[in-house]
Design a protein around this motif. Structure first.
Motif, short mmCIF file in Angstrom:
data_model
loop_
_atom_site.label_atom_id
_atom_site.label_comp_id
_atom_site.label_asym_id
_atom_site.label_seq_id
_atom_site.Cartn_x
_atom_site.Cartn_y
_atom_site.Cartn_z
N GLU A 1 8.79 81.82 -70.62
CA GLU A 1 9.26 81.79 -72.01
C GLU A 1 10.20 82.95 -72.31
OE1 GLU A 1 5.14 79.78 -73.77
OE2 GLU A 1 5.47 81.94 -73.90
N GLN A 2 10.00 84.08 -71.63
CA GLN A 2 10.81 85.27 -71.90
C GLN A 2 12.05 85.37 -71.03
OE1 GLN A 2 10.15 87.94 -74.32
NE2 GLN A 2 9.06 86.13 -75.07
N CYS A 3 12.11 84.59 -69.95
CA CYS A 3 13.23 84.68 -69.01
C CYS A 3 14.55 84.35 -69.71
CB CYS A 3 13.01 83.73 -67.83
SG CYS A 3 14.37 83.72 -66.65
N TYR B 1 22.15 86.24 -64.13
CA TYR B 1 21.87 87.15 -65.25
C TYR B 1 22.02 88.60 -64.81
CZ TYR B 1 19.66 89.47 -69.15
OH TYR B 1 19.40 90.31 -70.21
N TRP B 2 21.69 88.90 -63.57
CA TRP B 2 21.93 90.26 -63.08
C TRP B 2 23.39 90.64 -63.27
CZ3 TRP B 2 19.17 91.69 -57.88
CH2 TRP B 2 17.81 91.43 -57.99
N GLY B 3 24.29 89.73 -62.92
CA GLY B 3 25.71 90.01 -63.09
C GLY B 3 26.07 90.20 -64.55
N ASP B 4 25.52 89.36 -65.42
CA ASP B 4 25.79 89.50 -66.85
C ASP B 4 25.30 90.83 -67.39
OD1 ASP B 4 26.80 86.93 -66.72
OD2 ASP B 4 24.98 85.99 -67.51
N ASN B 5 24.15 91.28 -66.88
CA ASN B 5 23.52 92.50 -67.36
C ASN B 5 24.07 93.74 -66.66
OD1 ASN B 5 21.51 93.80 -68.99
ND2 ASN B 5 20.21 94.02 -67.19
#
Length: 474
Positions: free
Chosen positions: A355-357, A403-407
């Protein structure tokens, strides 16, 4: 074996918890007391320590399961231009799924490299967790690893630094232990002295070894038969606890600092233990994320269970752990049995991490499966990452990595959100005890209580402030 607890650690330092958390304690105490009044006190203790198994505790389809080809790792593909040229359909399929026509996995690596540089363009000094001081902590934590301990081993690169395959300092005379139990005791004691928090010993299992082994930096393929220096018989698994206050700041650079710090520590300690074993006259190679599946080997060594988010959950630490391995030809040792702690049953009813991902990478399935079930998983060009044939929750690692790349750095929100992710205080352990003997509705109740009383959902800016001030509070 694990380190002895520090009595000073019994003092709770967190200020996040609602004062009503004592009600959560009462609920956990009541559940445990209720089970005990039914004559089940001994059974509770048995479950808390884990139910031992003679074989791997998860259902396996041997007609489907094969060793994982490391060339299919998302990290290998993102790093190796040769693999991307060989399998362009993987980039194209993922770009189509994202709706970004020109996207490639190289974009992710470029973002991570850009944020790893001491470059003001990567800092956001107005956002706690992404300021210069936060990025400085993050990359200083991994500096020794990347410089000389085991460069890029966290992405699976083999044969680097402390993970060398050279049998350095191999003694010509072998130390003779009194018994397998004596050998196990000495090896585990040495590992804990070097810095491991938990240690387990299991058999080498070809199902969990990468085959072939692949070096994404040099685009070199290795085989166990022709290239590895010896035939492994035993795998020693080490677990390292990540800092609780730092993980609470996820997905910031501060949380990544804790991850990086344990990558550094685990490479150092695994290297030390491998050297220790070689000096006793037995061959040994240290390993981090290279050579094999850390979660599977950790489960086999009795350290914990696999979780919905794909990580290892270890009692007392939850999924706040990083693991390393040592492969050795020494087999006069007492092997640990895999154990079940009620974790998978809890994960079936929780879904908090999913739910948090932020990327939607984690499965929301009610039950584990024998193969991926996420959209498009029936297409080989989309589901090339996973190892099928094991009953577990299959997640889309590509979305997570995106998401790692986005972050600009790793995430670990799923670890932060996990209800098992608590420091080792006695009232939390009491609730964990009740979790092992209850199911269904009570597990869901525990999850809701975890949210209600503030665990796992602290705002990043507040968590970052708390992390930097926590020493003063102590």
């Amino acid at each position: 074996m694990e380190k002895q607890p520090n009595p000073a650690a019994e003092k709770e330092t967190s200020t996040l918890e609602n004062p009503n958390r004592r009600n959560l304690f009462k609920m956990g105490a009541a559940a445990t007391a209720l089970a005990a009044t039914g004559g089940a006190a001994a059974f509770i203790n048995y479950r808390v320590k884990g139910v031992p198994h003679d074989s791997f505790p998860v259902e396996i389809d041997d007609t489907v399961l094969t060793p994982f080809d490391q060339r299919n790792s998302v990290f290998s593909y993102a790093i190796s231009q040769e693999l991307q040229q060989q399998f362009p359909e993987r980039n194209l399929a993922f770009a189509e799924e994202l709706g970004i026509p020109d996207f490639t996995f190289t974009n992710i690596m470029q973002s991570l490299k850009a944020h790893a540089q001491p470059n003001p363009a990567a800092w956001d000094n107005n956002t706690p967790g992404y300021r210069q001081i936060d990025w400085a902590l993050c990359h200083a934590a991994v500096g020794p690893l990347d410089r000389y301990l085991a460069p890029l081993s966290k992405f699976g690169a083999p044969k680097t630094g402390e993970h060398t395959w050279e049998q350095l300092n191999l003694a010509t005379e072998q130390w003779q232990f009194e018994s397998p139990a004596d050998a196990s005791q000495h090896i585990k004691r040495a590992a804990c002295m070097f810095g491991a928090d938990r240690v387990g010993i299991t058999h080498n299992d070809e199902r969990w070894n990468y085959s072939p082994i692949y070096d994404p930096i040099t685009s070199t393929t290795y085989t166990w038969e022709d290239d590895f220096p010896f035939k492994p018989k035993t795998v020693i698994v080490l677990a390292f606890e990540m800092d609780y206050e730092a993980i609470r700041t996820a997905p910031s650079a501060v949380s990544a600092a804790s991850v990086n710090n344990e990558y550094t520590e685990m490479s150092l300690v695994a290297g030390q233990l491998a050297d220790f074993i070689r000096r006793l006259g037995y061959q040994a190679v240290a390993s981090g994320n290279d050579l094999g599946n850390n979660v599977a080997y950790s489960v086999a060594a009795g350290l914990g269970e696999g979780a919905r988010n794909g990580t290892l959950i270890v009692p007392n630490f939850g999924s706040r752990v990083r693991t390393a391995k040592i492969y050795t030809d020494f087999d006069f040792v007492e092997y640990d049995k895999p154990r079940s702690f009620g974790i998978m049953e809890f994960c079936e009813n929780c879904k908090r991490c999913a739910e948090q991902c932020p990327s939607g990478a984690i499965s929301m399935d009610d039950k584990p499966s024998m193969a991926p079930t996420y959209p498009g998983s029936e297409r080989i060009e989309i589901s090339w990452h996973g190892q099928k044939g094991v009953k577990k929750f299959y997640n889309d690692a590509k979305k997570c990595f995106k998401y790692w790349g986005d972050n600009g750095i790793g995430c670990v929100i799923c670890i932060k959100a996990c209800p098992w992710n608590k420091p080792d205080f006695w009232h939390h352990r009491l609730i964990d005890a009740s979790n092992t003997v209850t199911t269904g509705f009570v597990h869901k109740l525990m999850t809701e209580a975890d949210i209600l009383f503030g665990y796992g959902n602290m705002e990043v800016d507040k968590a970052v402030d708390k992390f930097w001030l926590s020493d003063k509070e102590k």
